[in-house]
Design a protein around this motif. Sequence first.
Motif: not given
Length: 234
Positions: A65-77
Amino acid sequence: MTTPLRREIYSYVAQAAQAAGQLRPDSVVGDFGCAAGDFLFYLHAQAPQARLFGYDLSATAIDQAQSREQARLDEFSPAILFRPGSVLDKALLPAASLDVAFMLGVHPYFDEIESALANLLAWTRSGGYVAVFGLFNPYPIDVRLSYRPVGEANPGESGRGWNLFAKAAVSRYLDAALGPGQHRFTPFIMPYDLPPDPDNPGQSWTIMDGNGRRWLTNGLSLLLNQELLEIWPS
Ligand SMILES: C[S@@+](CC[C@H](N)C(=O)[O-])C[C@H]1O[C@@H](n2cnc3c(N)ncnc32)[C@H](O)[C@@H]1O
């Protein structure tokens, strides 16, 4: 990969939370037994400003889950935070730290549901919302079930995850804990046919009864009565 069934369940649960007015932009939300984060990634698309926290017993699932979140992360949320942890560990979170708590497809792993419910209620603030999705028995009988696929490498190991709690017993517990009128059950009915997968009998498929009601079943030859339990902590 999110299966079509899980996608329908996520949409059903998220819509119910939204209809209850509980999924606001600034909500603090916990998902217990989040696995690799599928439901929280789905929720994030619905409520990008909500602060989402996922917990799972499995460190491997949390890493994923953390790896997927790293790939998704954006600065707006805000980032979705994933942490290892058990819903049965009362010390996992401070009291009243969440607006909304979800637990989907997890309680059938437990031999008793009250400890998990007590923690979800303690962690959610008064006036918040708890949603528990999964198998419940409409008949007043609790069922403990174990299974073993034929030819499994370790013949001593029994599969778990299909225990059934009687709605009557759950209601009795919640009425005693919160008073009457603070929870409700709603059955989930799959909106379209799902075919069986001959290579994966553990995966659910649908059958139609004589009244035209679609039911989920699986290779354990169970009729899977899935319901959404919504609770309003007071
Ligand atoms: C069937 S999966 C459901 C995953 C996800 N909630 C969903 O609906 O797609 C059950 C998950 O519950 C987790 N789990 C089992 N016991 C748990 C516990 N005591 N605390 C937290 N997670 C637990 C398992 O590791 C697994 O990831």
